[in-house]
Design an enzyme around this catalytic site. Structure first.
Site, PDB file in Angstrom:
ATOM      1  N   SER A   1       0.867  -1.189   0.000  1.00 29.22           N
ATOM      2  CA  SER A   1       0.000   0.000   0.000  1.00 29.22           C
ATOM      3  C   SER A   1       0.892   1.223   0.000  1.00 29.22           C
ATOM      4  CB  SER A   1      -0.859  -0.022   1.274  1.00 29.22           C
ATOM      5  OG  SER A   1      -1.497   1.223   1.463  1.00 29.22           O
TER       6      SER A   1
ATOM      7  N   THR B   1     -13.031  -0.193  -3.397  1.00 31.76           N
ATOM      8  CA  THR B   1     -13.421  -1.533  -2.940  1.00 31.76           C
ATOM      9  C   THR B   1     -14.238  -1.352  -1.659  1.00 31.76           C
ATOM     10  OG1 THR B   1     -11.539  -1.827  -1.465  1.00 31.76           O
ATOM     11  CG2 THR B   1     -11.208  -2.490  -3.755  1.00 31.76           C
TER      12      THR B   1
ATOM     13  N   TYR C   1      -2.457  -0.697  10.839  1.00 29.89           N
ATOM     14  CA  TYR C   1      -2.548  -1.106   9.430  1.00 29.89           C
ATOM     15  C   TYR C   1      -1.260  -0.706   8.712  1.00 29.89           C
ATOM     16  CZ  TYR C   1      -3.987  -1.189   4.516  1.00 29.89           C
ATOM     17  OH  TYR C   1      -4.053  -1.438   3.160  1.00 29.89           O
TER      18      TYR C   1
ATOM     19  N   LYS D   1       1.656  -2.951   6.819  1.00 29.25           N
ATOM     20  CA  LYS D   1       1.978  -2.782   5.393  1.00 29.25           C
ATOM     21  C   LYS D   1       3.452  -2.410   5.196  1.00 29.25           C
ATOM     22  CE  LYS D   1      -1.843  -4.025   3.485  1.00 29.25           C
ATOM     23  NZ  LYS D   1      -1.916  -5.103   2.490  1.00 29.25           N
TER      24      LYS D   1
HETATM   25  N1  LIG Z   1      -8.690  -0.693  -1.458  1.00 26.94           N
HETATM   26  C1  LIG Z   1      -7.656   0.073  -1.232  1.00 26.94           C
HETATM   27  O1  LIG Z   1      -7.777   1.301  -1.247  1.00 26.94           O
HETATM   28  C2  LIG Z   1      -6.298  -0.525  -0.996  1.00 26.94           C
HETATM   29  C3  LIG Z   1      -5.187   0.322  -1.082  1.00 26.94           C
HETATM   30  C4  LIG Z   1      -3.929  -0.208  -0.850  1.00 26.94           C
HETATM   31  C5  LIG Z   1      -3.764  -1.546  -0.556  1.00 26.94           C
HETATM   32  N2  LIG Z   1      -4.861  -2.349  -0.471  1.00 26.94           N
HETATM   33  C6  LIG Z   1      -4.623  -3.756  -0.147  1.00 26.94           C
HETATM   34  O2  LIG Z   1      -5.100  -4.567  -1.178  1.00 26.94           O
HETATM   35  C7  LIG Z   1      -5.570  -5.805  -0.639  1.00 26.94           C
HETATM   36  C8  LIG Z   1      -7.013  -6.034  -1.079  1.00 26.94           C
HETATM   37  O3  LIG Z   1      -7.786  -4.950  -0.602  1.00 26.94           O
HETATM   38  P1  LIG Z   1      -9.284  -4.685  -1.076  1.00 26.94           P
HETATM   39  O4  LIG Z   1      -9.534  -3.240  -0.874  1.00 26.94           O
HETATM   40  O5  LIG Z   1      -9.517  -5.325  -2.388  1.00 26.94           O
HETATM   41  O6  LIG Z   1     -10.070  -5.453   0.078  1.00 26.94           O
HETATM   42  P2  LIG Z   1     -11.604  -5.929   0.142  1.00 26.94           P
HETATM   43  O7  LIG Z   1     -12.411  -5.413  -0.979  1.00 26.94           O
HETATM   44  O8  LIG Z   1     -12.022  -5.682   1.543  1.00 26.94           O
HETATM   45  O9  LIG Z   1     -11.442  -7.517  -0.090  1.00 26.94           O
HETATM   46  C9  LIG Z   1     -10.631  -8.239   0.782  1.00 26.94           C
HETATM   47  C10 LIG Z   1     -10.664  -9.685   0.358  1.00 26.94           C
HETATM   48  O10 LIG Z   1      -9.848 -10.415   1.276  1.00 26.94           O
HETATM   49  C11 LIG Z   1     -10.655 -11.388   1.944  1.00 26.94           C
HETATM   50  N3  LIG Z   1     -10.164 -11.532   3.301  1.00 26.94           N
HETATM   51  C12 LIG Z   1     -10.174 -10.631   4.306  1.00 26.94           C
HETATM   52  N4  LIG Z   1      -9.690 -11.178   5.426  1.00 26.94           N
HETATM   53  C13 LIG Z   1      -9.373 -12.471   5.123  1.00 26.94           C
HETATM   54  C14 LIG Z   1      -8.872 -13.551   5.877  1.00 26.94           C
HETATM   55  N5  LIG Z   1      -8.599 -13.459   7.183  1.00 26.94           N
HETATM   56  N6  LIG Z   1      -8.691 -14.734   5.238  1.00 26.94           N
HETATM   57  C15 LIG Z   1      -8.985 -14.876   3.916  1.00 26.94           C
HETATM   58  N7  LIG Z   1      -9.476 -13.876   3.165  1.00 26.94           N
HETATM   59  C16 LIG Z   1      -9.664 -12.689   3.773  1.00 26.94           C
HETATM   60  C17 LIG Z   1     -12.079 -10.848   1.854  1.00 26.94           C
HETATM   61  O11 LIG Z   1     -13.063 -11.863   1.958  1.00 26.94           O
HETATM   62  P3  LIG Z   1     -13.653 -12.311   3.414  1.00 26.94           P
HETATM   63  O12 LIG Z   1     -13.935 -11.058   4.163  1.00 26.94           O
HETATM   64  O13 LIG Z   1     -14.865 -13.114   3.074  1.00 26.94           O
HETATM   65  O14 LIG Z   1     -12.601 -13.129   4.049  1.00 26.94           O
HETATM   66  C18 LIG Z   1     -12.047 -10.284   0.435  1.00 26.94           C
HETATM   67  O15 LIG Z   1     -12.167 -11.297  -0.523  1.00 26.94           O
HETATM   68  C19 LIG Z   1      -5.400  -5.709   0.871  1.00 26.94           C
HETATM   69  O16 LIG Z   1      -4.204  -6.318   1.241  1.00 26.94           O
HETATM   70  C20 LIG Z   1      -5.351  -4.211   1.106  1.00 26.94           C
HETATM   71  O17 LIG Z   1      -4.662  -3.883   2.282  1.00 26.94           O
HETATM   72  C21 LIG Z   1      -6.124  -1.878  -0.693  1.00 26.94           C
END
Ligand SMILES: NC(=O)c1ccc[n+]([C@@H]2O[C@H](COP(=O)([O-])OP(=O)(O)OC[C@H]3O[C@@H](n4cnc5c(N)ncnc54)[C@H](OP(=O)(O)O)[C@@H]3O)[C@@H](O)[C@H]2O)c1
Length: 235
Positions: free
Chosen positions: A139, A187, A152, A156
């Site tokens: 991130s 997301t 968080y 990261k």
């Molecule tokens: N969105 C952003 O702005 C952003 C920015 C920078 C980095 N990121 C990183 O990108 C990655 C994905 O983020 P996202 O925004 O796409 O998240 P999201 O939409 O909340 O989706 C997260 C996914 O991970 C699964 N998950 C969460 N906890 C889990 C666990 N303990 N075991 C297995 N699966 C799990 C969730 O399903 P369940 O809840 O059903 O388990 C879901 O499929 C993360 O690492 C996040 O930190 C996101």
């Protein structure tokens, strides 16, 4: 060819799984919520009928569950993933000096240890085969402290440290390692965001970037990707 994408029932993980299946990969995906996971698996099968999709409910914060997932993937697809995407992550806002006790441990387990254990389950075979590409979903919070980043951001930073160490270690072994550090992506993490839509990137932007980084000659690797909305960080 097969790819493993953790946390792939929605958001970035889902976009990556859809992209890789469309490009001809079989995909192993996981998440905790079975219904959302099954819906995503069905959608991928419909979009990419030739792709095999292994979808397993896994809590990536639980080491034994991570190792069982690795064993199941190995049994179904083989020892050496072409692509491993350590994407599962949770974001709980907070501040180091006042967040609830336990935030750090909980997020470390899902955001860092999951990647560590799953990668270690596959890396010996990848090394031996001299192939494979590990992507770690870091991130912009891996690079810079933000208000409300708290634990968080700590996790990261740690995941970026994991990625950089693995990259150094894999140099002689033909295994590529790339960190992807997005700023805000539209997301579930941003549910309720009331600003203009163009302040957030799309999950598909991250999937496109991953795919671009995968497609280099064997002797070239993109080590770190940092991506932000055109208008820059929020806040
Ligand atoms: N969105 C952003 O702005 C952003 C920015 C920078 C980095 N990121 C990183 O990108 C990655 C994905 O983020 P996202 O925004 O796409 O998240 P999201 O939409 O909340 O989706 C997260 C996914 O991970 C699964 N998950 C969460 N906890 C889990 C666990 N303990 N075991 C297995 N699966 C799990 C969730 O399903 P369940 O809840 O059903 O388990 C879901 O499929 C993360 O690492 C996040 O930190 C996101």
């Amino acid at each position: 060819m097969f790819a493993i994408i953790t946390g792939a029932s929605k958001g970035i993980g889902k976009a990556v799984a859809e992209k890789l299946a469309a490009e001809g990969f079989d995909v192993a995906i996981c998440a905790r919520n079975v219904q959302a996971l099954d819906e995503t698996a069905a959608a991928i099968r419909q979009q990419s009928p030739r792709a095999k999709v292994l979808a397993l409910p896994v809590d990536m914060g639980d080491k034994q569950a991570v190792l069982s997932f690795a064993a199941a993937v190995r049994g179904e697809f083989g020892e050496v993933p072409d692509i491993l995407v350590n994407n599962a992550g949770i974001f709980v806002p907070g501040a180091v000096h006042e967040e609830e006790d336990g935030h750090l441990e909980k997020m470390m387990a899902v955001n860092l240890y999951s990647a560590y254990h799953l990668t270690r389950a596959f890396i010996p075979a990848m090394k031996a085969a001299k192939k494979g590409h590990v992507f770690n979903l870091c991130s912009t919070a891996s690079h810079k402290a933000y208000p409300n980043g708290g634990s968080y951001s700590i996790t990261k930073f740690a995941l970026l440290g994991f990625s950089k160490n693995l990259r150094e270690e894999m140099k002689p072994h033909g295994v590529k390692v790339t960190s992807i550090s997005p700023g805000p992506v539209l997301t579930a993490s941003w549910e309720g965001f009331e600003g203009p839509a163009d302040r957030l990137m799309e999950p598909a932007d991250v999937a496109s970037m991953l795919w671009a980084a995968y497609h280099l000659s064997p002797q070239a690797v993109i080590e770190d990707i940092v991506m932000r909305p055109q208008l820059g960080d929020l806040g």
